[in-house]
Design a protein around this motif. Structure first.
Motif, PDB file in Angstrom:
ATOM      1  N   ARG A 148     -33.729 -13.553 -10.353  1.00 52.41           N
ATOM      2  CA  ARG A 148     -34.817 -12.883 -11.074  1.00 52.41           C
ATOM      3  C   ARG A 148     -34.803 -13.260 -12.560  1.00 52.41           C
ATOM      4  NH1 ARG A 148     -38.358  -8.803 -10.302  1.00 52.41           N
ATOM      5  NH2 ARG A 148     -38.910  -7.527 -12.109  1.00 52.41           N
ATOM      6  N   LYS A 149     -33.598 -13.282 -13.160  1.00 47.03           N
ATOM      7  CA  LYS A 149     -33.478 -13.641 -14.572  1.00 47.03           C
ATOM      8  C   LYS A 149     -33.914 -15.083 -14.804  1.00 47.03           C
ATOM      9  CE  LYS A 149     -30.162 -13.915 -18.383  1.00 47.03           C
ATOM     10  NZ  LYS A 149     -28.737 -13.733 -18.797  1.00 47.03           N
ATOM     11  N   LYS A 150     -33.488 -15.954 -13.919  1.00 49.00           N
ATOM     12  CA  LYS A 150     -33.864 -17.364 -14.057  1.00 49.00           C
ATOM     13  C   LYS A 150     -35.370 -17.541 -13.920  1.00 49.00           C
ATOM     14  CE  LYS A 150     -32.633 -21.999 -12.478  1.00 49.00           C
ATOM     15  NZ  LYS A 150     -31.788 -22.809 -11.577  1.00 49.00           N
ATOM     16  N   ALA A 151     -35.962 -16.830 -12.994  1.00 47.57           N
ATOM     17  CA  ALA A 151     -37.420 -16.913 -12.813  1.00 47.57           C
ATOM     18  C   ALA A 151     -38.150 -16.431 -14.054  1.00 47.57           C
ATOM     19  CB  ALA A 151     -37.827 -16.085 -11.595  1.00 47.57           C
ATOM     20  N   MET A 152     -37.702 -15.325 -14.634  1.00 46.73           N
ATOM     21  CA  MET A 152     -38.350 -14.778 -15.829  1.00 46.73           C
ATOM     22  C   MET A 152     -38.162 -15.702 -17.027  1.00 46.73           C
ATOM     23  SD  MET A 152     -37.359 -10.716 -15.444  1.00 46.73           S
ATOM     24  CE  MET A 152     -38.169 -10.295 -17.003  1.00 46.73           C
ATOM     25  N   ASN A 153     -36.953 -16.240 -17.204  1.00 47.90           N
ATOM     26  CA  ASN A 153     -36.679 -17.116 -18.346  1.00 47.90           C
ATOM     27  C   ASN A 153     -37.485 -18.407 -18.280  1.00 47.90           C
ATOM     28  OD1 ASN A 153     -34.873 -15.264 -19.363  1.00 47.90           O
ATOM     29  ND2 ASN A 153     -33.036 -16.314 -18.586  1.00 47.90           N
ATOM     30  N   GLN A 154     -37.729 -18.894 -17.078  1.00 46.00           N
ATOM     31  CA  GLN A 154     -38.429 -20.170 -16.916  1.00 46.00           C
ATOM     32  C   GLN A 154     -39.910 -19.997 -16.591  1.00 46.00           C
ATOM     33  OE1 GLN A 154     -36.235 -22.441 -14.006  1.00 46.00           O
ATOM     34  NE2 GLN A 154     -34.395 -22.576 -15.284  1.00 46.00           N
ATOM     35  N   GLY A 155     -40.372 -18.740 -16.507  1.00 47.89           N
ATOM     36  CA  GLY A 155     -41.776 -18.487 -16.204  1.00 47.89           C
ATOM     37  C   GLY A 155     -42.169 -18.972 -14.825  1.00 47.89           C
ATOM     38  N   ARG A 156     -41.274 -18.792 -13.870  1.00 53.91           N
ATOM     39  CA  ARG A 156     -41.517 -19.254 -12.503  1.00 53.91           C
ATOM     40  C   ARG A 156     -41.533 -18.077 -11.549  1.00 53.91           C
ATOM     41  NH1 ARG A 156     -36.739 -23.158 -11.455  1.00 53.91           N
ATOM     42  NH2 ARG A 156     -37.943 -23.771  -9.621  1.00 53.91           N
ATOM     43  N   ARG A 157     -42.004 -18.329 -10.352  1.00 54.74           N
ATOM     44  CA  ARG A 157     -41.989 -17.294  -9.324  1.00 54.74           C
ATOM     45  C   ARG A 157     -40.598 -17.180  -8.734  1.00 54.74           C
ATOM     46  NH1 ARG A 157     -46.718 -19.043  -5.338  1.00 54.74           N
ATOM     47  NH2 ARG A 157     -45.423 -20.927  -5.418  1.00 54.74           N
ATOM     48  N   LEU A 158     -40.257 -15.959  -8.334  1.00 58.89           N
ATOM     49  CA  LEU A 158     -38.947 -15.716  -7.737  1.00 58.89           C
ATOM     50  C   LEU A 158     -38.753 -16.552  -6.475  1.00 58.89           C
ATOM     51  CD1 LEU A 158     -36.284 -14.136  -7.684  1.00 58.89           C
ATOM     52  CD2 LEU A 158     -37.497 -12.293  -6.488  1.00 58.89           C
ATOM     53  N   THR A 159     -39.803 -16.707  -5.703  1.00 59.83           N
ATOM     54  CA  THR A 159     -39.692 -17.490  -4.468  1.00 59.83           C
ATOM     55  C   THR A 159     -39.424 -18.969  -4.756  1.00 59.83           C
ATOM     56  OG1 THR A 159     -42.120 -17.595  -4.454  1.00 59.83           O
ATOM     57  CG2 THR A 159     -41.074 -15.975  -3.013  1.00 59.83           C
ATOM     58  N   ASP A 160     -39.952 -19.487  -5.882  1.00 59.33           N
ATOM     59  CA  ASP A 160     -39.684 -20.879  -6.245  1.00 59.33           C
ATOM     60  C   ASP A 160     -38.207 -21.067  -6.587  1.00 59.33           C
ATOM     61  OD1 ASP A 160     -42.333 -21.550  -5.874  1.00 59.33           O
ATOM     62  OD2 ASP A 160     -42.871 -21.276  -7.975  1.00 59.33           O
ATOM     63  N   VAL A 161     -37.656 -20.098  -7.316  1.00 62.14           N
ATOM     64  CA  VAL A 161     -36.237 -20.161  -7.645  1.00 62.14           C
ATOM     65  C   VAL A 161     -35.397 -20.039  -6.377  1.00 62.14           C
ATOM     66  CG1 VAL A 161     -34.344 -19.026  -8.873  1.00 62.14           C
ATOM     67  CG2 VAL A 161     -36.576 -19.271  -9.980  1.00 62.14           C
ATOM     68  N   ALA A 162     -35.784 -19.136  -5.493  1.00 64.63           N
ATOM     69  CA  ALA A 162     -35.067 -18.960  -4.224  1.00 64.63           C
ATOM     70  C   ALA A 162     -35.084 -20.247  -3.409  1.00 64.63           C
ATOM     71  CB  ALA A 162     -35.687 -17.815  -3.429  1.00 64.63           C
ATOM     72  N   GLN A 163     -36.240 -20.926  -3.370  1.00 70.36           N
ATOM     73  CA  GLN A 163     -36.336 -22.190  -2.644  1.00 70.36           C
ATOM     74  C   GLN A 163     -35.431 -23.239  -3.265  1.00 70.36           C
ATOM     75  OE1 GLN A 163     -38.452 -22.887   0.287  1.00 70.36           O
ATOM     76  NE2 GLN A 163     -36.776 -24.374   0.233  1.00 70.36           N
ATOM     77  N   GLU A 164     -35.373 -23.251  -4.600  1.00 70.80           N
ATOM     78  CA  GLU A 164     -34.507 -24.195  -5.304  1.00 70.80           C
ATOM     79  C   GLU A 164     -33.041 -23.935  -4.964  1.00 70.80           C
ATOM     80  OE1 GLU A 164     -34.955 -25.673  -9.693  1.00 70.80           O
ATOM     81  OE2 GLU A 164     -33.712 -23.868  -9.717  1.00 70.80           O
ATOM     82  N   VAL A 165     -32.667 -22.652  -4.928  1.00 69.59           N
ATOM     83  CA  VAL A 165     -31.296 -22.292  -4.566  1.00 69.59           C
ATOM     84  C   VAL A 165     -30.980 -22.761  -3.147  1.00 69.59           C
ATOM     85  CG1 VAL A 165     -29.750 -20.359  -4.064  1.00 69.59           C
ATOM     86  CG2 VAL A 165     -31.141 -20.339  -6.146  1.00 69.59           C
ATOM     87  N   CYS A 166     -31.907 -22.492  -2.223  1.00 70.89           N
ATOM     88  CA  CYS A 166     -31.695 -22.894  -0.824  1.00 70.89           C
ATOM     89  C   CYS A 166     -31.574 -24.409  -0.694  1.00 70.89           C
ATOM     90  CB  CYS A 166     -32.837 -22.381   0.047  1.00 70.89           C
ATOM     91  SG  CYS A 166     -32.858 -20.587   0.267  1.00 70.89           S
TER      92      CYS A 166
END
Length: 216
Positions: A168-186
């Protein structure tokens, strides 16, 4: 119906005047007539029709199977006027997208309520399909986030809350959607260059970096 463009497809174009007249008298200001033997897909694609009316005396199951293939990609309310009472044919018509199947009744006084009911059913069906698609999308996003949390918990030894707040923090800091960050993690944690050779992803202020197993 004043702004409704109607396409009337008949197996007897020479005698389709009664139904066309009934549609016009019910308020449709544009009714185009074509034969069932013509290119229906091209006709539907060439103009913005809001209603498709079939006039077929004795359609078959095969007729509606072919009809479904033609109209499968085009969302439009469909009414069928027919003399055929076979329940299997009626079932096929419903599978093909027909929302109102009318047997032996083309009386002018009934056409407008028939159209009104067909449009209402179509809009309700369309709304339900949209809600179902949104629900599926929501569940898919939730599953993706849960998968990403699980990978972070396993690889980084995070708690569930820490994994969620990290993304969530990474998504907010980068102005991205949480699901995009989750996909990146996966994608990152599942990729061999992250997990092969005894490496996993560790978090830092600048994102995630690969470190050797056993390091803090």
């Amino acid at each position: 119906m004043a702004d409704l463009k109607v396409l009337l497809v008949s197996d007897d174009v020479d005698n389709a005047g009664t139904l066309k007249s009934g549609l016009s008298q019910s308020g449709a200001n544009y009714v185009d007539v074509m034969s069932v033997s013509e290119d229906l897909l091209s006709k539907l694609s060439s103009d913005d029709y809001g209603l498709l009316v079939l006039e077929c005396k004795f359609p078959t199951e095969r007729f509606f199977e072919a009809f479904a293939d033609i109209c499968g990609a085009i969302e439009i309310p469909i009414i069928c006027f027919s003399n055929e009472r076979d329940s299997r044919v009626i079932a096929k018509s419903v599978e093909a997208g027909v929302v109102s199947y009318i047997v032996d009744d083309k009386s002018i006084s009934r056409i407008q309520p028939i159209v009104d009911v067909a449009l209402a059913r179509f809009n309700e069906r369309k709304s339900l399909k949209k809600e179902l698609a949104q629900l599926k999308d929501k569940l898919a996003k939730r599953a993706l986030i849960e998968k990403a949390k699980g990978l972070l918990i396993e690889a980084k030894k995070m708690t569930e809350d820490d994994a969620y707040h990290y993304m969530r923090k990474k998504a907010m800091n980068q102005g991205r959607r949480l699901t995009d960050v989750a996909q990146e993690v996966c994608d990152g944690l599942a990729a061999s260059d992250y997990v092969a050779g005894g490496h996993f992803m560790a978090s830092g202020d600048d994102g995630m970096r690969p470190v050797a197993m056993g390091q803090d």
